[in-house]
Design a protein around this motif. Structure first.
Motif, PDB file in Angstrom:
ATOM      1  N   LEU A 192     -25.153 -44.962 -51.548  1.00  0.00           N
ATOM      2  CA  LEU A 192     -23.962 -44.130 -51.680  1.00  0.00           C
ATOM      3  C   LEU A 192     -23.146 -44.703 -52.827  1.00  0.00           C
ATOM      4  N   GLU A 193     -23.108 -43.983 -53.937  1.00  0.00           N
ATOM      5  CA  GLU A 193     -22.453 -44.524 -55.117  1.00  0.00           C
ATOM      6  C   GLU A 193     -21.185 -43.752 -55.451  1.00  0.00           C
ATOM      7  N   PHE A 231     -12.102 -44.337 -52.867  1.00  0.00           N
ATOM      8  CA  PHE A 231     -11.849 -44.595 -51.458  1.00  0.00           C
ATOM      9  C   PHE A 231     -11.313 -43.326 -50.814  1.00  0.00           C
ATOM     10  N   GLY A 232     -11.295 -43.312 -49.504  1.00  0.00           N
ATOM     11  CA  GLY A 232     -10.886 -42.115 -48.782  1.00  0.00           C
ATOM     12  C   GLY A 232     -12.013 -41.102 -48.648  1.00  0.00           C
ATOM     13  N   ILE A 233     -13.209 -41.508 -48.988  1.00  0.00           N
ATOM     14  CA  ILE A 233     -14.368 -40.616 -48.908  1.00  0.00           C
ATOM     15  C   ILE A 233     -14.920 -40.643 -47.488  1.00  0.00           C
ATOM     16  N   ARG A 234     -15.108 -39.477 -46.912  1.00  0.00           N
ATOM     17  CA  ARG A 234     -15.721 -39.375 -45.589  1.00  0.00           C
ATOM     18  C   ARG A 234     -17.142 -38.852 -45.761  1.00  0.00           C
ATOM     19  N   PHE A 252     -14.902 -44.517 -46.284  1.00  0.00           N
ATOM     20  CA  PHE A 252     -14.822 -45.609 -47.242  1.00  0.00           C
ATOM     21  C   PHE A 252     -13.352 -45.875 -47.567  1.00  0.00           C
ATOM     22  N   THR A 253     -12.941 -47.113 -47.343  1.00  0.00           N
ATOM     23  CA  THR A 253     -11.548 -47.499 -47.572  1.00  0.00           C
ATOM     24  C   THR A 253     -11.495 -48.606 -48.612  1.00  0.00           C
TER      25      THR A 253
END
Length: 53
Positions: free
Chosen positions: A13-14, A19-22, A51-52
């Motif tokens: 997962l690139e 951030f903040g990606i669900r 992703f935080t």
């Protein structure tokens, strides 16, 4: 995704610096060689990731 053997696969997962990606993913086994994709196909449970920073 890179299909693997022995029940393992690799996923990359690139999104460098993001951030903040669900995201969600699940494993699936599809045996197309049997000709019976209904009874030999299996799906795992969905796994959720956030992703935080």
């Amino acid at each position: 995704m890179v299909p693997g053997t022995g029940g393992k696969s690799a996923v990359s997962l690139e999104a460098p610096g993001e951030f903040g990606i669900r995201a969600r993913m699940r494993s699936s086994y599809v045996d197309g060689s049997s000709g019976d994709t209904v009874n030999s196909t299996a799906h795992g449970a969905w796994r959720y990731f956030t992703f935080t920073k």
